[in-house]
Enzyme design. Structure first.
Site, PDB file in Angstrom:
ATOM      1  N   THR A  64       1.127  -0.783  -0.020  1.00 32.65           N
ATOM      2  CA  THR A  64      -0.240   0.250  -0.248  1.00 32.65           C
ATOM      3  C   THR A  64       0.815   0.957   0.326  1.00 32.65           C
ATOM      4  O   THR A  64       0.268   2.105  -0.222  1.00 32.65           O
ATOM      5  CB  THR A  64      -1.325  -0.104   1.315  1.00 32.65           C
ATOM      6  OG1 THR A  64       0.218  -0.093   2.671  1.00 32.65           O
ATOM      7  CG2 THR A  64      -1.680  -1.146   1.376  1.00 32.65           C
TER       8      THR A  64
ATOM      9  N   HIS B 255       6.589   0.822   7.462  1.00 34.25           N
ATOM     10  CA  HIS B 255       6.075   1.692   9.050  1.00 34.25           C
ATOM     11  C   HIS B 255       6.980   0.661  10.374  1.00 34.25           C
ATOM     12  O   HIS B 255       6.504  -0.321   9.741  1.00 34.25           O
ATOM     13  CB  HIS B 255       4.941   2.383   9.117  1.00 34.25           C
ATOM     14  CG  HIS B 255       4.537   2.044   9.291  1.00 34.25           C
ATOM     15  ND1 HIS B 255       3.327   0.980  10.266  1.00 34.25           N
ATOM     16  CD2 HIS B 255       3.123   2.440   8.082  1.00 34.25           C
ATOM     17  CE1 HIS B 255       2.164   0.729  10.391  1.00 34.25           C
ATOM     18  NE2 HIS B 255       1.992   1.347   8.659  1.00 34.25           N
TER      19      HIS B 255
ATOM     20  N   HIS C   4       4.625  -2.639  11.023  1.00 34.48           N
ATOM     21  CA  HIS C   4       4.969  -4.071   9.964  1.00 34.48           C
ATOM     22  C   HIS C   4       5.866  -4.589  11.001  1.00 34.48           C
ATOM     23  O   HIS C   4       5.755  -6.248  10.035  1.00 34.48           O
ATOM     24  CB  HIS C   4       4.824  -3.380   8.786  1.00 34.48           C
ATOM     25  CG  HIS C   4       3.329  -2.774   7.974  1.00 34.48           C
ATOM     26  ND1 HIS C   4       4.842  -1.636   7.389  1.00 34.48           N
ATOM     27  CD2 HIS C   4       2.872  -2.982   8.075  1.00 34.48           C
ATOM     28  CE1 HIS C   4       3.242  -0.396   7.224  1.00 34.48           C
ATOM     29  NE2 HIS C   4       1.752  -1.922   6.899  1.00 34.48           N
TER      30      HIS C   4
ATOM     31  N   LYS D 162     -10.722  -1.334   8.089  1.00 31.47           N
ATOM     32  CA  LYS D 162     -11.402  -0.209   6.779  1.00 31.47           C
ATOM     33  C   LYS D 162     -12.755  -0.205   6.949  1.00 31.47           C
ATOM     34  O   LYS D 162     -13.167  -1.725   7.415  1.00 31.47           O
ATOM     35  CB  LYS D 162     -11.153  -0.603   5.262  1.00 31.47           C
ATOM     36  CG  LYS D 162      -9.807  -1.020   5.356  1.00 31.47           C
ATOM     37  CD  LYS D 162      -8.413   0.248   6.108  1.00 31.47           C
ATOM     38  CE  LYS D 162      -7.277  -0.319   5.611  1.00 31.47           C
ATOM     39  NZ  LYS D 162      -6.354   0.490   6.382  1.00 31.47           N
TER      40      LYS D 162
ATOM     41  N   ARG E  67     -11.622   0.520  -0.127  1.00 28.05           N
ATOM     42  CA  ARG E  67      -9.255   1.325  -0.596  1.00 28.05           C
ATOM     43  C   ARG E  67      -9.771   1.622  -1.939  1.00 28.05           C
ATOM     44  O   ARG E  67     -10.072   1.038  -2.476  1.00 28.05           O
ATOM     45  CB  ARG E  67      -8.948  -0.093   0.160  1.00 28.05           C
ATOM     46  CG  ARG E  67      -7.818   0.609  -0.128  1.00 28.05           C
ATOM     47  CD  ARG E  67      -6.073  -0.359  -0.218  1.00 28.05           C
ATOM     48  NE  ARG E  67      -6.746  -1.307   1.584  1.00 28.05           N
ATOM     49  CZ  ARG E  67      -6.074  -1.898   1.698  1.00 28.05           C
ATOM     50  NH1 ARG E  67      -4.465  -2.037   1.347  1.00 28.05           N
ATOM     51  NH2 ARG E  67      -5.800  -2.240   3.254  1.00 28.05           N
TER      52      ARG E  67
ATOM     53  N   GLN F  35      -5.643 -13.965  -0.814  1.00 28.36           N
ATOM     54  CA  GLN F  35      -5.102 -14.307  -0.236  1.00 28.36           C
ATOM     55  C   GLN F  35      -4.947 -16.054   0.499  1.00 28.36           C
ATOM     56  O   GLN F  35      -3.957 -16.620   0.761  1.00 28.36           O
ATOM     57  CB  GLN F  35      -5.260 -13.976   0.969  1.00 28.36           C
ATOM     58  CG  GLN F  35      -4.202 -13.719   2.334  1.00 28.36           C
ATOM     59  CD  GLN F  35      -4.148 -12.817   3.395  1.00 28.36           C
ATOM     60  OE1 GLN F  35      -3.679 -11.778   3.497  1.00 28.36           O
ATOM     61  NE2 GLN F  35      -3.569 -12.935   4.399  1.00 28.36           N
TER      62      GLN F  35
ATOM     63  N   ASP G  70      -5.106  -9.303  13.276  1.00 29.51           N
ATOM     64  CA  ASP G  70      -6.428  -9.107  12.059  1.00 29.51           C
ATOM     65  C   ASP G  70      -6.128  -9.869  10.867  1.00 29.51           C
ATOM     66  O   ASP G  70      -7.528  -9.334  10.121  1.00 29.51           O
ATOM     67  CB  ASP G  70      -6.243  -7.155  11.817  1.00 29.51           C
ATOM     68  CG  ASP G  70      -4.886  -7.326  11.038  1.00 29.51           C
ATOM     69  OD1 ASP G  70      -3.844  -8.388  11.732  1.00 29.51           O
ATOM     70  OD2 ASP G  70      -5.622  -6.475  10.047  1.00 29.51           O
TER      71      ASP G  70
ATOM     72  N   LYS H 112      -1.440   4.152  20.203  1.00 28.41           N
ATOM     73  CA  LYS H 112      -1.443   3.826  19.102  1.00 28.41           C
ATOM     74  C   LYS H 112       0.100   4.098  19.297  1.00 28.41           C
ATOM     75  O   LYS H 112       0.820   4.928  19.138  1.00 28.41           O
ATOM     76  CB  LYS H 112      -1.676   4.326  18.030  1.00 28.41           C
ATOM     77  CG  LYS H 112      -2.124   3.238  16.438  1.00 28.41           C
ATOM     78  CD  LYS H 112      -2.501   3.873  15.655  1.00 28.41           C
ATOM     79  CE  LYS H 112      -2.722   2.670  14.541  1.00 28.41           C
ATOM     80  NZ  LYS H 112      -3.225   3.139  13.000  1.00 28.41           N
TER      81      LYS H 112
ATOM     82  N   LYS I 172       3.371   5.822  16.972  1.00 30.21           N
ATOM     83  CA  LYS I 172       2.255   6.995  15.584  1.00 30.21           C
ATOM     84  C   LYS I 172       3.260   8.751  16.492  1.00 30.21           C
ATOM     85  O   LYS I 172       4.016   8.111  17.949  1.00 30.21           O
ATOM     86  CB  LYS I 172       1.537   7.279  15.765  1.00 30.21           C
ATOM     87  CG  LYS I 172       0.588   6.834  15.558  1.00 30.21           C
ATOM     88  CD  LYS I 172       0.426   7.024  13.880  1.00 30.21           C
ATOM     89  CE  LYS I 172      -0.242   6.082  12.206  1.00 30.21           C
ATOM     90  NZ  LYS I 172      -0.398   6.764  10.956  1.00 30.21           N
ATOM     91  N   THR I 173       3.594   9.564  15.476  1.00 31.12           N
ATOM     92  CA  THR I 173       4.394  10.414  16.410  1.00 31.12           C
ATOM     93  C   THR I 173       4.016  11.626  16.132  1.00 31.12           C
ATOM     94  O   THR I 173       2.557  11.882  14.853  1.00 31.12           O
ATOM     95  CB  THR I 173       5.952  10.542  15.886  1.00 31.12           C
ATOM     96  OG1 THR I 173       6.184  11.008  14.864  1.00 31.12           O
ATOM     97  CG2 THR I 173       7.466   9.473  16.266  1.00 31.12           C
TER      98      THR I 173
END
Length: 419
Positions: free
Chosen positions: A40, A45, A48, A82, A86, A172, A193, A230, A233-234
């Protein structure tokens, strides 16, 4: 300690399709197993990382990892997590993202040797498949009621889900069947997930392979922070593995700023330090938290793994320079990393500037009067050197590699002058 016990000690295992079967299989043979990701974006990041680092633990134990980047499934979009459809990517965008992700994944795994990793792209077997083959060979084996029971699909029924994303779980599942058939892949690892998609693959293997099911699925927990915010994240967004998106210094700083309440968990999740090393660092958190030994170890291990030893040394150098105020020995490249988010001012490259005028022009001091007070009181440093002369003029000698001058007001307020 064997692999499964180690994974449990680290808190990495969330769900298993057959705990006893997995235990018996891993105790008697070396297997191939895989983890997949859809392209994607052109970079991973840190959210993952855990599934792939878990896969690497299997490789360290002698098993063969198969690293899948989903060039085909990335064209469809996983409905997991989601609330809406997408936006579809072009084939060109997806393939460019595939190349970026594969480059990063090569940093994590060994591709040589008896159990060297195998890199695959599901576009190679799914991209050219016609719709009739898909429906006859795969769709025939998956019931509508079975799919509607999947949380990722059921959660979208009220808001709506296209047939395209509805079929994602079968696509998948096809990956697992293909890897099982062609590479004797016995296990899939994924985030919590991905449970529904993993079990679809096992369902297809059960129905399509004459010898019956000999495959397994394992999921790992969602990484969370103790304060409920979370992970990964920053204020400036996600922490990327691409050094152009998140510099090695920023990457290092993310880990070193880990809260005491989270650092031991992250050491277990993300590093390959031994139990004894982690337990020693846990004692340090409890007995001498001000030294931040655990955070330093975490930051060093992660930065070394993703960016290499040289980038780690550079990140440490920048951190120490900022802490001590000794910035004059930084290179222009290091300044770009360390001062990326500080206020900056573009100054003419062909002019000398009086320090007082520059402080006002760059809005470091609100007025000339205040600027003179700041300089006279010793509150202003130029490239780490305190300046108290109100008549001081900056020259070419004050420019680091001809590009930057670093002004500090007080103890911690940095400003970057660019030429």
């Amino acid at each position: 300690m064997d692999l499964l016990k180690d994974l449990k000690w680290r808190g990495i295992i969330y769900q298993q399709t057959d705990e006893e079967g997995i235990k018996d299989t891993l105790s008697t043979e070396k297997i191939s197993l895989y983890c997949g990701m859809d392209p994607t974006a052109d970079s991973m990041h840190i959210g993952h990382l855990l599934p792939y680092l878990t896969l690497r633990r299997f490789q360290n134990a002698g098993h063969r990892p198969i690293v899948l980047v989903g060039g085909a499934t990335g064209l469809i979009g996983d409905p997991s997590g989601k609330s809406e459809e997408r936006k579809l990517q072009t084939i060109e965008d997806v393939q460019r993202n595939v190349q970026g992700l594969q480059k990063q994944l090569r940093q994590i795994f060994e591709f040589e040797g008896e159990n060297g990793a195998l890199m695959v792209n599901n576009y190679d077997w799914a991209g050219s498949m016609d719709i009739v083959t898909f429906l006859r060979d795969y769709g025939k084996h998956v019931g509508i009621n079975y799919m509607l029971a999947k949380d990722t699909i059921a959660s979208r029924l009220e808001t709506g889900i296209s047939f395209t994303e509805f079929t994602y779980t079968i696509l998948q599942g096809m990956d697992f069947v293909h890897l099982y058939d062609k590479h004797n892949c016995r296990m899939q690892i994924g985030g919590s997930d991905q449970w529904g998609n993993i079990t679809t693959g096992l369902e297809l293997i059960r129905k399509m392979m004459p010898e019956g099911p000999k495959a397994f699925g394992v999921t790992i927990p969602l990484v969370t922070k103790a304060d409920g915010t979370k992970f990964g994240k920053t204020e400036s967004g996600a922490v990327w593995l691409d050094p152009e998106k998140t510099s090695p210094y920023e990457f290092y700083q993310f880990w070193i700023n880990t809260a005491d309440a989270d650092v031991v968990k992250y050491l277990k999740f993300f590093t390959f330090l031994s139990h004894e090393e982690i337990e020693e660092l846990e004692r340090a958190v409890q007995e001498e938290p001000h030294l931040r030994k655990a955070q330093k170890a975490l930051a060093e291990e992660m930065t070394r793994l993703i960016h290499g030893e040289e980038s780690l040394e550079q990140a440490i150098k920048i951190s120490q320079a900022l802490f001590n105020g000794d910035v004059k020995n930084l290179t222009a490249s290091e300044i770009k990393q360390g001062f990326k988010d500080v206020p900056s001012f573009d100054a003419p490259a062909d002019e000398e500037a009086g320090l007082i005028d520059l402080l006002v022009a760059a809005k470091i001091s609100p007025s000339k009067r205040q600027a003179r007070e700041d300089v006279g009181n010793g509150a202003i440093s130029v490239n780490g050197e305190r300046v108290t002369d109100t008549n001081y003029a900056l020259s070419a000698a004050d420019r680091i590699e001809g590009q930057f001058t670093i002004i500090r007001r007080g103890k911690k307020k940095y400003y970057l002058i660019k030429y």
